[in-house]
Design an enzyme around this catalytic site. Structure first.
Site, PDB file in Angstrom:
ATOM      1  N   CYS A 117       4.216   5.143  -9.226  1.00 21.06           N
ATOM      2  CA  CYS A 117       2.752   5.236  -9.218  1.00 21.06           C
ATOM      3  C   CYS A 117       2.055   4.059  -9.910  1.00 21.06           C
ATOM      4  O   CYS A 117       1.123   3.474  -9.327  1.00 21.06           O
ATOM      5  CB  CYS A 117       2.290   6.538  -9.868  1.00 21.06           C
ATOM      6  SG  CYS A 117       3.406   7.923  -9.732  1.00 21.06           S
ATOM      7  N   ARG A 146      15.992   7.724 -14.239  1.00 18.02           N
ATOM      8  CA  ARG A 146      15.632   8.702 -15.264  1.00 18.02           C
ATOM      9  C   ARG A 146      16.903   9.200 -15.945  1.00 18.02           C
ATOM     10  O   ARG A 146      17.868   9.570 -15.266  1.00 18.02           O
ATOM     11  CB  ARG A 146      14.858   9.871 -14.655  1.00 18.02           C
ATOM     12  CG  ARG A 146      13.544   9.420 -14.021  1.00 18.02           C
ATOM     13  CD  ARG A 146      12.832  10.526 -13.271  1.00 18.02           C
ATOM     14  NE  ARG A 146      11.641  10.014 -12.587  1.00 18.02           N
ATOM     15  CZ  ARG A 146      10.893  10.716 -11.761  1.00 18.02           C
ATOM     16  NH1 ARG A 146      11.215  11.970 -11.485  1.00 18.02           N
ATOM     17  NH2 ARG A 146       9.842  10.176 -11.179  1.00 18.02           N
ATOM     18  N   GLN A 164      12.886   7.451  -3.999  1.00 21.34           N
ATOM     19  CA  GLN A 164      11.823   8.332  -3.526  1.00 21.34           C
ATOM     20  C   GLN A 164      11.163   7.762  -2.269  1.00 21.34           C
ATOM     21  O   GLN A 164      10.979   6.552  -2.140  1.00 21.34           O
ATOM     22  CB  GLN A 164      10.756   8.495  -4.607  1.00 21.34           C
ATOM     23  CG  GLN A 164      11.210   9.238  -5.843  1.00 21.34           C
ATOM     24  CD  GLN A 164      10.065   9.422  -6.826  1.00 21.34           C
ATOM     25  OE1 GLN A 164       9.329   8.488  -7.120  1.00 21.34           O
ATOM     26  NE2 GLN A 164       9.905  10.629  -7.332  1.00 21.34           N
ATOM     27  N   ASP A 166       8.170   7.485  -1.494  1.00 22.29           N
ATOM     28  CA  ASP A 166       6.902   7.612  -2.197  1.00 22.29           C
ATOM     29  C   ASP A 166       5.766   6.960  -1.421  1.00 22.29           C
ATOM     30  O   ASP A 166       5.971   5.976  -0.711  1.00 22.29           O
ATOM     31  CB  ASP A 166       7.026   6.931  -3.565  1.00 22.29           C
ATOM     32  CG  ASP A 166       6.373   7.733  -4.676  1.00 22.29           C
ATOM     33  OD1 ASP A 166       5.618   8.666  -4.349  1.00 22.29           O
ATOM     34  OD2 ASP A 166       6.615   7.431  -5.851  1.00 22.29           O
ATOM     35  N   HIS A 168       1.207   6.352  -1.930  1.00 24.68           N
ATOM     36  CA  HIS A 168      -0.029   6.619  -2.653  1.00 24.68           C
ATOM     37  C   HIS A 168      -1.205   6.187  -1.787  1.00 24.68           C
ATOM     38  O   HIS A 168      -1.229   5.074  -1.273  1.00 24.68           O
ATOM     39  CB  HIS A 168      -0.024   5.883  -3.994  1.00 24.68           C
ATOM     40  CG  HIS A 168       1.065   6.358  -4.902  1.00 24.68           C
ATOM     41  ND1 HIS A 168       2.305   5.754  -4.944  1.00 24.68           N
ATOM     42  CD2 HIS A 168       1.119   7.408  -5.756  1.00 24.68           C
ATOM     43  CE1 HIS A 168       3.071   6.390  -5.801  1.00 24.68           C
ATOM     44  NE2 HIS A 168       2.388   7.404  -6.300  1.00 24.68           N
ATOM     45  N   LYS A 252      -1.281  19.873  -7.727  1.00 28.51           N
ATOM     46  CA  LYS A 252      -0.510  19.506  -6.540  1.00 28.51           C
ATOM     47  C   LYS A 252      -0.278  20.707  -5.629  1.00 28.51           C
ATOM     48  O   LYS A 252      -0.416  21.864  -6.036  1.00 28.51           O
ATOM     49  CB  LYS A 252       0.829  18.884  -6.928  1.00 28.51           C
ATOM     50  CG  LYS A 252       1.691  19.746  -7.838  1.00 28.51           C
ATOM     51  CD  LYS A 252       2.971  19.010  -8.236  1.00 28.51           C
ATOM     52  CE  LYS A 252       3.836  19.876  -9.145  1.00 28.51           C
ATOM     53  NZ  LYS A 252       5.142  19.250  -9.440  1.00 28.51           N
ATOM     54  N   HIS A 298      -0.888  11.313  -4.276  1.00 33.24           N
ATOM     55  CA  HIS A 298       0.545  11.025  -4.360  1.00 33.24           C
ATOM     56  C   HIS A 298       1.258  11.954  -3.382  1.00 33.24           C
ATOM     57  O   HIS A 298       0.918  13.140  -3.302  1.00 33.24           O
ATOM     58  CB  HIS A 298       1.102  11.324  -5.755  1.00 33.24           C
ATOM     59  CG  HIS A 298       0.355  10.700  -6.894  1.00 33.24           C
ATOM     60  ND1 HIS A 298       0.952   9.832  -7.782  1.00 33.24           N
ATOM     61  CD2 HIS A 298      -0.930  10.835  -7.324  1.00 33.24           C
ATOM     62  CE1 HIS A 298       0.076   9.454  -8.697  1.00 33.24           C
ATOM     63  NE2 HIS A 298      -1.080  10.061  -8.442  1.00 33.24           N
TER      64      HIS A 298
END
Length: 427
Positions: A117, A146, A164, A166, A168, A252, A298
């Site tokens: 992000c 992580r 991911q 991902d 945005h 979310k 997101h």
């Protein structure tokens, strides 16, 4: 994208799953991925066949996103610690991530990227935008790191390094509801394409008793929560409300798919965020030429490539669909006399971009068939004297056995047409 649930939601313990369905066993047997103590626990190594599987998923979603107006971006695997301090991720998750990387330069610290992000905020911030330019939809297959506790690691469903899917979206307030609905449609399309037709929806909001766990103003949170509730109402979506599972920067909408053995998995998270655009001082020029703050969405339909592959392997017991499986067809000549004919068919199939190879081992045909079945290869082409003489092919389908004798053109066309069907068929 904020931290995801990387484990089953229901009571079933994924550690107790039948070994014939366990993605760790199947992944090893089919040579998709391995783990190495020398590399490090929780860090999967993707083998050639597993890499094809990953790339097929990436290409599928890239094509879906391209048609939906997304632009692909790439961000580095590390970022300055100050980046994550600004976003709030450091104070929220810093203790659970890998330790900062110190450079020779005084007080310079970097982190292995724990999320994408902040990087996408900086990509947006690199240019000036007008309301006419919005929405901007930035997508990335971003690898993040992580430091999960060793006792929590489990195959591909809980790892320390994962990619991911991902994206945005930066949009105006007036565009928010429409963009949110479009993301819902995209997520549902992806689910159906992967063979998941049963799912539930959950609205994840703040825990009203732990307001200090979240960043941003009360006004921002009220607007974000109102937007999600309004979309759910307008789309007639049946959704439960769960307090306390919101991301620290916004509420979310979570989709929980159900697999063939009854477990539910959280996928398809969509988050509304008014706070990161404020923290990164993002803006666009409105109709009156004044600076306006964009809203940020997101989303990640898969969650991560590692997790979706693990789920799909267990969902299908390793019988992946033709469009996705690394090896789509194996050609089995019953003796060396028919290898030339096998190569002719191989070259024709390669022209159709069918993933095919010849098994010309010095083994009996029954042995080759058994091995192909165990390796879960969807199609087997058996070639002998009769097939060569008549320019035909004998076709077998994994899990079904012999399905008929076909001309070369009809057989190839039938297989090719099936490769374009983005669905999963269970056996």
């Amino acid at each position: 994208m904020d931290k995801d649930k990387l484990v089953p939601i229901l009571k079933e313990d994924s550690n107790k799953i039948n070994k014939n369905r366990d993605h760790r066993n199947i992944g090893k047997k089919l040579k998709f991925f391995v783990f190495s103590d020398r590399v490090g626990t929780g860090l999967p190594l993707w083998l050639p066949r597993g890499t094809i599987l990953r790339k097929n998923l990436e290409e599928f979603l890239t094509d879906v996103q391209r048609k939906s107006g997304y632009e692909m971006v790439i961000s580095p695997h590390i970022g300055h610690k100050k980046l994550y301090v600004r976003s709030g991720h450091w104070s929220k998750y810093g203790k659970n991530n890998f330790k900062p990387i110190h450079t020779p330069r005084k007080e310079e610290e970097f982190l292995l990227k724990p999320m994408n992000c902040p990087h996408h905020c900086e990509i947006y911030r690199s240019q000036e935008w007008s309301y006419r330019d919005l929405p901007k939809r930035f997508a990335e297959f971003g690898t993040v790191y992580r430091y999960e506790q060793s006792g929590e690691l489990h195959g591909l469903t809980r790892v320390r390094c994962f990619t991911q899917d991902d994206a945005h979206i930066f949009c105006t307030y007036d565009q928010l509801l429409e963009e949110f609905k479009k993301v819902i449609n995209l997520v549902v399309y992806v689910f159906r394409s992967l063979g998941f037709f049963t799912y539930t929806v959950r609205i994840s909001l703040r825990d009203p008793k732990k307001i200090d766990d979240y960043i941003g103003s009360e006004t921002n949170w009220e607007k974000a929560e109102k937007a999600i509730l309004q979309v759910v109402k307008e789309e007639n979506i049946e959704a439960s409300v769960n307090y306390g599972d919101a991301a620290f920067y916004g509420p979310k909408l979570d989709f929980l798919i159900k697999d063939t053995i009854g477990r539910s998995w959280q996928l398809g998270t969509i988050q509304v965020d008014y706070n990161l655009p404020e923290r990164f001082d993002l803006y666009y020029k409105g109709r009156n030429n004044k600076k306006c703050r964009p809203v940020m969405i997101h989303r990640a339909p898969f969650g991560s490539l590692e997790r979706i592959i693990a789920i799909m392997i267990e969902h299908t017991e390793g019988n992946l669909p033709l469009w996705l499986v690394p090896d789509q067809v194996v050609i089995l000549p019953i003796s060396d006399k028919y290898v030339v004919y096998a190569k002719k068919i191989l070259n024709l199939m390669l022209n159709y971009n069918i993933r095919v190879f010849i098994d010309n081992r010095n083994e009996k045909i029954n042995k080759k068939i058994r091995d192909s079945e165990e390796n879960k290869i969807p199609y087997m082409i058996i070639l002998g004297k009769k097939e060569e003489k008549n320019e035909m092919m004998s076709l077998r389908r994994h899990g079904l056995g012999h399905i008929g004798i076909f001309s070369i053109s009809n057989g190839i066309e039938s297989i090719f047409n099936e490769t374009n069907l983005k669905t999963i068929k269970l056996f």
